[in-house]
Structures are given as structure tokens and as C-alpha cells.
Write a protein that holds these residues in place. Structure first.
Motif, PDB file in Angstrom:
ATOM      1  N   PRO A 139      -6.820  -6.331  18.804  1.00 54.43           N
ATOM      2  CA  PRO A 139      -5.596  -5.635  18.887  1.00 54.43           C
ATOM      3  C   PRO A 139      -5.447  -4.726  17.696  1.00 54.43           C
ATOM      4  O   PRO A 139      -4.782  -3.721  17.855  1.00 54.43           O
ATOM      5  N   ALA A 140      -5.796  -5.135  16.853  1.00 57.43           N
ATOM      6  CA  ALA A 140      -5.683  -4.536  15.370  1.00 57.43           C
ATOM      7  C   ALA A 140      -6.728  -4.886  14.288  1.00 57.43           C
ATOM      8  O   ALA A 140      -7.291  -5.970  14.331  1.00 57.43           O
ATOM      9  N   SER A 141      -7.031  -3.952  13.295  1.00 57.53           N
ATOM     10  CA  SER A 141      -7.875  -4.226  12.181  1.00 57.53           C
ATOM     11  C   SER A 141      -7.083  -4.154  11.004  1.00 57.53           C
ATOM     12  O   SER A 141      -6.333  -3.123  10.793  1.00 57.53           O
ATOM     13  N   LEU A 142      -7.044  -5.065  10.149  1.00 57.83           N
ATOM     14  CA  LEU A 142      -6.380  -4.902   8.769  1.00 57.83           C
ATOM     15  C   LEU A 142      -7.241  -4.776   7.664  1.00 57.83           C
ATOM     16  O   LEU A 142      -8.608  -5.535   7.394  1.00 57.83           O
ATOM     17  N   PHE A 143      -7.186  -3.658   6.708  1.00 59.74           N
ATOM     18  CA  PHE A 143      -7.927  -3.540   5.592  1.00 59.74           C
ATOM     19  C   PHE A 143      -6.936  -3.539   4.331  1.00 59.74           C
ATOM     20  O   PHE A 143      -6.120  -2.433   4.178  1.00 59.74           O
ATOM     21  N   SER A 144      -6.819  -4.564   3.649  1.00 56.22           N
ATOM     22  CA  SER A 144      -5.585  -4.764   2.629  1.00 56.22           C
ATOM     23  C   SER A 144      -6.276  -4.425   1.246  1.00 56.22           C
ATOM     24  O   SER A 144      -7.407  -4.609   1.056  1.00 56.22           O
ATOM     25  N   HIS A 145      -5.337  -4.560   0.377  1.00 54.25           N
ATOM     26  CA  HIS A 145      -5.961  -4.153  -1.046  1.00 54.25           C
ATOM     27  C   HIS A 145      -6.259  -5.348  -1.734  1.00 54.25           C
ATOM     28  O   HIS A 145      -5.961  -6.550  -1.234  1.00 54.25           O
ATOM     29  N   ALA A 146      -6.971  -5.438  -2.605  1.00 53.21           N
ATOM     30  CA  ALA A 146      -7.236  -6.534  -3.700  1.00 53.21           C
ATOM     31  C   ALA A 146      -7.090  -6.101  -5.114  1.00 53.21           C
ATOM     32  O   ALA A 146      -8.072  -5.938  -5.852  1.00 53.21           O
ATOM     33  N   GLY A 147      -5.853  -5.839  -5.316  1.00 52.90           N
ATOM     34  CA  GLY A 147      -5.422  -5.136  -6.634  1.00 52.90           C
ATOM     35  C   GLY A 147      -4.413  -4.157  -6.321  1.00 52.90           C
ATOM     36  O   GLY A 147      -3.583  -4.229  -5.474  1.00 52.90           O
ATOM     37  N   ALA A 148      -4.366  -3.119  -7.211  1.00 48.82           N
ATOM     38  CA  ALA A 148      -3.455  -1.956  -6.661  1.00 48.82           C
ATOM     39  C   ALA A 148      -3.479  -1.299  -5.649  1.00 48.82           C
ATOM     40  O   ALA A 148      -2.610  -0.739  -4.978  1.00 48.82           O
ATOM     41  N   GLY A 149      -4.891  -0.890  -5.076  1.00 47.60           N
ATOM     42  CA  GLY A 149      -4.990   0.054  -3.840  1.00 47.60           C
ATOM     43  C   GLY A 149      -6.124  -0.527  -2.998  1.00 47.60           C
ATOM     44  O   GLY A 149      -6.785  -1.439  -3.258  1.00 47.60           O
ATOM     45  N   HIS A 150      -6.551   0.494  -2.317  1.00 42.93           N
ATOM     46  CA  HIS A 150      -7.487   0.454  -1.183  1.00 42.93           C
ATOM     47  C   HIS A 150      -7.868   1.737  -0.806  1.00 42.93           C
ATOM     48  O   HIS A 150      -7.346   2.513  -0.349  1.00 42.93           O
ATOM     49  N   GLN A 151      -9.331   1.817  -0.711  1.00 45.80           N
ATOM     50  CA  GLN A 151      -9.976   2.961   0.038  1.00 45.80           C
ATOM     51  C   GLN A 151     -10.889   2.649   1.152  1.00 45.80           C
ATOM     52  O   GLN A 151     -11.611   1.753   0.936  1.00 45.80           O
ATOM     53  N   ILE A 152     -10.862   3.271   1.978  1.00 51.11           N
ATOM     54  CA  ILE A 152     -11.875   3.359   2.986  1.00 51.11           C
ATOM     55  C   ILE A 152     -12.779   4.557   2.986  1.00 51.11           C
ATOM     56  O   ILE A 152     -12.489   5.633   3.012  1.00 51.11           O
ATOM     57  N   LYS A 153     -14.167   4.263   2.830  1.00 54.53           N
ATOM     58  CA  LYS A 153     -15.003   5.350   2.458  1.00 54.53           C
ATOM     59  C   LYS A 153     -16.067   5.585   3.625  1.00 54.53           C
ATOM     60  O   LYS A 153     -16.725   4.702   4.084  1.00 54.53           O
ATOM     61  N   ILE A 154     -16.330   6.804   4.073  1.00 55.24           N
ATOM     62  CA  ILE A 154     -17.433   7.437   5.179  1.00 55.24           C
ATOM     63  C   ILE A 154     -18.082   8.324   4.350  1.00 55.24           C
ATOM     64  O   ILE A 154     -17.773   9.333   3.688  1.00 55.24           O
TER      65      ILE A 154
END
Length: 427
Positions: A139-154
Motif C-alpha cells: 500500500p505504501a513505501s517508506l524511505f526515512s532519514h538516518a540522520g539529518a536528511g534523505h535522498q533518492i538517487k536515480i
């Protein structure tokens, strides 16, 4: 009869064998080592000084001390000595030091899940394949931070390749955003999943933003300008020629109404400080002629309606000054015009535009240039006179005793049938 089992090398009790318990206990000991195999360390090289009974190590490629010459084998402390067992392909062991499971490939121990690196395919809730090597049904996918921020790279290999996110409905693509075939970020859409059209493009090279809703660029924004190649409509734009709603964009056909709606009394933006010599094209409104600038008439504090209209490019304008406004009783209308050059911004002299209100009246001139009406007619005790703007004057009188012509005069005197006619100039 074989002396040991083929897989675990457990010793068999032989027929008529004495001390059968020794052979039986040795087999149990090997089972104790290999069943639910747990080692203290995979790749161990140095034997401990005081091992505990049952302690097991998976030896590395160059063990030393009491392990010398036993590379790659399992070392089991019986309580009195080390027992060495050769592992076979497919054997599994748990490494207590790393907390990971290992499997023997026939040569060495390897992490059973390869530390989750270089997996061929991963399917979560669904099956993965050679193209979609990571597949997730959720139903959903979660990408959370491990520190200050989070980037999804392609990432893509080359500028000509594609790095994008595709949005589908019933497995048919209808929207895509990313870098498709170049380094320009684009958002494109499709009604059928086959025919695609770029709707928005952000070009990092030209530093431009382009919108092309129908395949043709209609809006282009750069650091220098905003280019719009389509009619602008909507509630933020004038609805017609009489719409003067505050905050709306002015249309060409509605510019006049918009200007008048904000300059009905005097030029409000800077009505007390405006300089008509330096005003921009589009300046329009009532302003006192006591303000700064070169005026056609001597300033006397009257309101003058001034318009400044562009006639070419740059500083070139046509300026009109209309006298005659009064809050209760309009006076005789007088209108003057001048032009400003594009190069240098120099002004021409003011020139009056004559009309029915200014054609007849007191004439005057300055250095040969008319500053009053075109023709003037009058009389005094010396007779009657007619004056023209060029200085010509004709005076008449029927009294032969009068020798002085009417009004100021230079010229000749002619007598006609007892009357006197003076023809000359009044200046």
C-alpha cells in the motif's frame, strides 16, 4: 564394509569389534560438532591459549600454532586436543562473532545471503524479474532519514540514456518525469501510453524553463525575460475594456480605462515631485505645471493633463500637455506637443496645436514664434485694428485729423477717400 559414513565421516562399529563404545562415542562427538554447527569465528588464524570444551573455529587460509597445516578445516576442542574436520560443499554454519550465517561452497565459507549485496533479484510481496529486479507490492513505501536528511538517487550511464520516474494506470504509462535522452529535467504526459509530449522542461544549460502544453513552447522563462506566446486570460486579467479591478493585468484594449481609473484627480504616484522631462513612456495624468521640467507656458500652479506616449524605441516619446482644466469651470483649451529623441534623450521645443478655442484671441510672439492666438481684432480711440500671429497689423480710421495709428505700429499710412488706412507690423 565401509569404516565411516560418506557425508559426515562418522566411524562405523565393525563386526566383532572390541570396545565398541569408543567408536560410538567418536561418532557422537562428530555429530556434536556438525549438527547445528556454530563457530566462534570464520577465518580464524590463531588458536586460543585456553579453549573451552566444544569450542569450534572455521580456520582461515594460513592458521598458525597448533592449527598449522589445517587451513580451511573446522577445529573442535574436545577438552584434551583439537579435532579437525574437513567441511563439504553445502554445509552451513553460524558465526557468533559476526552474527551471520555462512555456507561452504566447497572451497571456502561465504555469507549465506552475501550480506544482501549483489543480489540478482528481490521481490517484496510480488515477483521480481530480469528487468524489474526490485519489485514491491505494498500500500505504501517508506524511505526515512538516518540522520539529518534523505535522498533518492536515480543514476544513468550517459547523457543520452534515461533516468526517470514513470507513473502508470493499469500498467499503461501516462506521466513521466526525469532526464530522458539529455540532461534537461522534463515532465511529459501521454493519453494512451504510446504518444508522449513534454509539458515542462527545465534546461540547466540555457537556464530556461519552458512550458509546451500542445507540443509548441508557449511560455519561456529565463533570467532576462518571460516570453508568453499565448493569450493570457482568467480572473487575474482584465475581463474587458471597462474592467478596472485592482490587481488585474491590463489588456491592450483596456489600458485606457485602467489609466483613467487611477489618474482621475492628479498623477498620484509622484504628483508633487514628477519631472516631465525625465518621465517614462506611459506617464499620464493631471499634474501641476509648477513641477520640475520644461513647460510650454510659464508655470502658475495650474493642473495640466500630461501624456507621454512611446513612438519608437528607447527614450523616444511624444508628449502632450493640455491646459484648461478647472475643478468647477473649464477654461479655454490649449494643447502643446513636443518629442524626445531616442538617442541622447533631447527634447524639441513645445509647439501649440491650434483649435477653435485658440484660433481667435490675443496674439503674441517671442523671437518670431507665435505664443498666442492666430488672429486678433480690436479697437481703441485711434480706430480699429486686425493683427496676425506673424506680426502683420492693419489699422483703419475715418477721422482725417488723427495722425497716430491705432495701437503699436510701424509701417506706411495711406489715405483712401478721406479715411486713413495704416498697413504695417505690430512688433
Amino acid at each position: 564394509m565401509a569404516t565411516s559414513s560418506p557425508r559426515l565421516d562418522l566411524p562405523y562399529i565393525q563386526p566383532s569389534q572390541a570396545q565398541k563404545h569408543v567408536t560410538h562415542n567418536e561418532a557422537l562427538q562428530r555429530l556434536d560438532i556438525l549438527t547445528q554447527l556454530v563457530v566462534l569465528e570464520v577465518g580464524a588464524q590463531t588458536s586460543p591459549a585456553e579453549p573451552e570444551t566444544g569450542e569450534t573455529h572455521a580456520l582461515g587460509s594460513a592458521p598458525t600454532g597448533t592449527w598449522a597445516g589445517q587451513a580451511g578445516r573446522l577445529a573442535y576442542w574436545t577438552g584434551n586436543a583439537w579435532l579437525f574436520v574437513t567441511p563439504h560443499q553445502g554445509w552451513r554454519a553460524f558465526d557468533r562473532s559476526s552474527g551471520r550465517a555462512f555456507v561452504h561452497d566447497g572451497t571456502e565459507w561465504k555469507p549465506e545471503l552475501s550480506d544482501l549485496n549483489n543480489l540478482g533479484e528481490v521481490g517484496i510481496g510480488t515477483g521480481a524479474d530480469a528487468t524489474n529486479r526490485l519489485a514491491v507490492a505494498s500500500p505504501a513505501s517508506l524511505f526515512s532519514h538516518a540522520g539529518a536528511g534523505h535522498q533518492i538517487k536515480i543514476n544513468k550511464a550517459d547523457d543520452g540514456d534515461t533516468a526517470s520516474v514513470l507513473f502508470q494506470s493499469n500498467w499503461t504509462g501516462h506521466a513521466e518525469m526525469g532526464l530522458a535522452g539529455d540532461t534537461t529535467f522534463a515532465i511529459k504526459t501521454s493519453a494512451d501510453g504510446s504518444n508522449w509530449q513534454d509539458m515542462l522542461r527545465l534546461n540547466p544549460t540555457s537556464q530556461q524553463i519552458e512550458m509546451a502544453p500542445d507540443g509548441t513552447t508557449r511560455v519561456r522563462l529565463s533570467a532576462a525575460e518571460l516570453e508568453i506566446d499565448t493569450p493570457v486570460t482568467g480572473s487575474a486579467v482584465q475581463s474587458g475594456t471597462t474592467d478596472v479591478t485592482d490587481g488585474r493585468l491590463v489588456r491592450v484594449e483596456g489600458a485606457h480605462a485602467a489609466a483613467l481609473s487611477h489618474h482621475t484627480s492628479y498623477y498620484s504616484a509622484n504628483g508633487t515631485t514628477a519631472n516631465i522631462d525625465t518621465c517614462d513612456a506611459g506617464f499620464a495624468g493631471l499634474i501641476r505645471d509648477a513641477n520640475a521640467g520644461t513647460w510650454p507656458l510659464t508655470p502658475h500652479g495650474a493642473f495640466v493633463y500630461v501624456t507621454t506616449q512611446a513612438i519608437y524605441t528607447g527614450a523616444a516619446v511624444l508628449q502632450t500637455a493640455t491646459y484648461g482644466y478647472h475643478s468647477s469651470t473649464p477654461t479655454l483649451l490649449r494643447e502643446f506637443r513636443r518629442v524626445r529623441a531616442n538617442s541622447g534623450g533631447n527634447w524639441s521645443p513645445w509647439y501649440e496645436i491650434y483649435n477653435s478655442n485658440s484660433l481667435v484671441g490675443p496674439v503674441s510672439q517671442l523671437a518670431g514664434v507665435p505664443t498666442g492666438a492666430v488672429v486678433e481684432q480690436g479697437s481703441n480711440a485711434s480706430g480699429q485694428y486686425v493683427r496676425w500671429a506673424d506680426g502683420t497689423q492693419i489699422c483703419t480710421n475715418d477721422d482725417t485729423a488723427i495722425t497716430t495709428p491705432a495701437a503699436a505700429f510701424t509701417g506706411t499710412i495711406t489715405k483712401i477717400d478721406g479715411d486713413k488706412l495704416w498697413i504695417g507690423r505690430w512688433f
